[in-house]
Design a protein around this motif. Structure first.
Motif, short mmCIF file in Angstrom:
data_model
loop_
_atom_site.label_atom_id
_atom_site.label_comp_id
_atom_site.label_asym_id
_atom_site.label_seq_id
_atom_site.Cartn_x
_atom_site.Cartn_y
_atom_site.Cartn_z
N MET A 1 16.56 -5.47 44.29
CA MET A 1 17.87 -4.88 44.62
C MET A 1 18.63 -4.52 43.35
N LEU A 2 19.51 -3.52 43.49
CA LEU A 2 20.26 -3.05 42.34
C LEU A 2 21.17 -4.15 41.78
N THR A 3 21.78 -4.95 42.65
CA THR A 3 22.65 -6.02 42.16
C THR A 3 21.87 -7.06 41.36
N ASP A 4 20.62 -7.32 41.76
CA ASP A 4 19.78 -8.24 40.99
C ASP A 4 19.48 -7.67 39.62
N ARG A 5 19.24 -6.36 39.56
CA ARG A 5 18.94 -5.73 38.28
C ARG A 5 20.15 -5.78 37.36
N VAL A 6 21.34 -5.60 37.92
CA VAL A 6 22.56 -5.68 37.12
C VAL A 6 22.69 -7.07 36.51
N ARG A 7 22.43 -8.10 37.30
CA ARG A 7 22.51 -9.46 36.79
C ARG A 7 21.50 -9.69 35.66
N GLU A 8 20.29 -9.19 35.84
CA GLU A 8 19.27 -9.35 34.81
C GLU A 8 19.64 -8.64 33.51
N LEU A 9 20.27 -7.46 33.63
CA LEU A 9 20.57 -6.65 32.44
C LEU A 9 21.85 -7.06 31.74
N THR A 10 22.81 -7.60 32.49
CA THR A 10 24.13 -7.87 31.91
C THR A 10 24.52 -9.33 31.93
N GLY A 11 23.85 -10.15 32.74
CA GLY A 11 24.26 -11.54 32.91
C GLY A 11 25.48 -11.69 33.79
N ARG A 12 25.90 -10.61 34.45
CA ARG A 12 27.08 -10.65 35.32
C ARG A 12 26.65 -10.49 36.77
N GLU A 13 27.31 -11.21 37.66
CA GLU A 13 26.97 -11.19 39.07
C GLU A 13 27.67 -10.01 39.74
N ALA A 14 26.90 -9.05 40.25
CA ALA A 14 27.47 -7.92 40.99
C ALA A 14 27.51 -8.28 42.46
N VAL A 15 28.71 -8.27 43.04
CA VAL A 15 28.84 -8.66 44.44
C VAL A 15 28.55 -7.49 45.37
N ARG A 16 28.74 -6.28 44.90
CA ARG A 16 28.33 -5.12 45.68
C ARG A 16 28.30 -3.89 44.77
N ALA A 17 27.53 -2.89 45.21
CA ALA A 17 27.42 -1.63 44.48
C ALA A 17 27.73 -0.49 45.44
N VAL A 18 28.72 0.31 45.11
CA VAL A 18 29.18 1.40 45.97
C VAL A 18 28.56 2.71 45.48
N PRO A 19 27.79 3.42 46.30
CA PRO A 19 27.19 4.69 45.86
C PRO A 19 28.26 5.74 45.55
N LEU A 20 28.07 6.44 44.47
CA LEU A 20 28.99 7.51 44.07
C LEU A 20 28.37 8.90 44.20
N GLY A 21 27.07 8.95 44.41
CA GLY A 21 26.42 10.24 44.55
C GLY A 21 25.20 10.34 43.64
N ARG A 22 24.61 11.51 43.67
CA ARG A 22 23.38 11.76 42.92
C ARG A 22 23.67 12.82 41.87
N SER A 23 23.08 12.67 40.69
CA SER A 23 23.18 13.65 39.62
C SER A 23 21.78 13.87 39.08
N HIS A 24 21.31 15.10 39.14
CA HIS A 24 19.93 15.41 38.78
C HIS A 24 19.00 14.49 39.59
N ALA A 25 18.16 13.69 38.93
CA ALA A 25 17.20 12.86 39.67
C ALA A 25 17.67 11.43 39.85
N TRP A 26 18.85 11.08 39.34
CA TRP A 26 19.27 9.69 39.42
C TRP A 26 20.51 9.54 40.29
N GLU A 27 20.73 8.30 40.69
CA GLU A 27 21.87 7.96 41.54
C GLU A 27 22.90 7.20 40.73
#
Length: 289
Positions: A1-27
């Motif tokens: 999950m994206l929130t798990d990846r955020v924790r692994e990369l930053t050491g911070r607990e993400a409680v939720r991720a709100v989609p903002l849209g797509r740009s080129h091939a990424w979200e």
């Protein structure tokens, strides 16, 4: 999950991720963290439609580019929180309405960043502009770098796409052939953003932050020319303040089209003939200074 990846990369607990849209091939997402903070996330889609192997080094290039720009005193570069091959996490930036005062501050910030300089024209790694790979092999002089690493590759892409006619190609080739004469007096390599259109400027109460760089050692007039390409609020105030801190060389106005030709060729390569007319106007204007 994206929130798990955020924790692994930053050491911070993400409680939720709100989609903002797509740009080129990424979200893109806004993440809220357990400590009350917010983060901005760019990520390749979880459904596997664009794997990391399709864009090797994409987020590494952006993260290291922002960090490099950020090491300049007074730099407006956004702060990187973490990254891997599929994800980039930045500190969230609340955007403010642009004001003349913020524009003046941004002009000073941009001058400080440029004056920090670079080891040469190019970078120690290749990069991207949007989703397109970018050759950053260093050259000793800017005209050679601009012709070989910027104009020629994207002219070929645009021609291969059929978005430019053979006659169009010959006109741009004239710019390539004459770029040394058109470039003005030599300048040392500046620490440039490289994709500084208005959408990559996030206004703050005191200046601005910049995101999505294509950072390299380049010509400082290129960043300023790109700011003018799609209309930055209070651009005259930005340029006046920049000129106070780091006066531009004589004739810079006559070289705006030369510097805009590269991003326009990128747009033709990405979006086709919709940008053909503007691109050819810039090519002709570049030839006439």
């Amino acid at each position: 999950m994206l929130t798990d990846r955020v924790r692994e990369l930053t050491g911070r607990e993400a409680v939720r991720a709100v989609p903002l849209g797509r740009s080129h091939a990424w979200e893109t997402y806004r993440a809220e963290t357990a400590d009350g903070g917010r983060l901005f996330i760019k990520a390749l889609p979880e459904d596997g439609t664009a794997g990391a192997d399709a864009f090797p080094g994409l987020f590494e290039s952006e993260a290291l580019g922002l960090a490099w720009l950020g090491r300049a005193f007074g730099s407006p570069a956004a702060e990187v929180q973490g990254w891997d091959a599929r994800t980039l996490v930045l500190e969230w930036i609340d955007e403010r309405p642009p004001t003349p005062e913020a524009a003046e501050r941004f002009g000073h910030q941009l001058a400080s960043m440029h004056l920090a300089g670079a080891e040469g024209f190019g970078a120690d790694r290749d990069g991207y502009i949007g989703p397109l790979p970018l050759d950053n092999t260093r050259d000793a002089a800017w005209p050679e770098f601009y012709a070989r690493r910027r104009l020629e590759p994207f002219l070929r892409r645009a021609a291969d796409r059929g978005a430019l006619t053979p006659a169009d190609v010959r006109i741009v080739e004239k710019v390539v052939d004459q770029v040394e004469d058109l470039a003005g007096e030599p300048e040392p390599p500046a620490r440039v953003h490289g994709d500084l259109w208005s959408g990559n400027v996030i206004w703050q109460d005191d200046g601005a932050s910049v995101v999505d760089p294509s950072a390299h050692g380049g010509h400082r007039e290129g960043d300023l020319a790109m700011l003018a390409l799609f209309g930055l609020p209070h651009l005259d105030r930005v340029r006046d303040a920049y000129n106070e801190a780091a006066p531009l060389a004589a004739g810079w106005r006559g070289r705006i089209a030369l510097h805009q030709l590269y991003p326009l060729l990128v747009h033709v390569s990405l979006f086709g003939a919709a940008y053909r007319t503007t691109t050819m106007e810039a090519a002709r204007a570049a030839l006439h200074g």
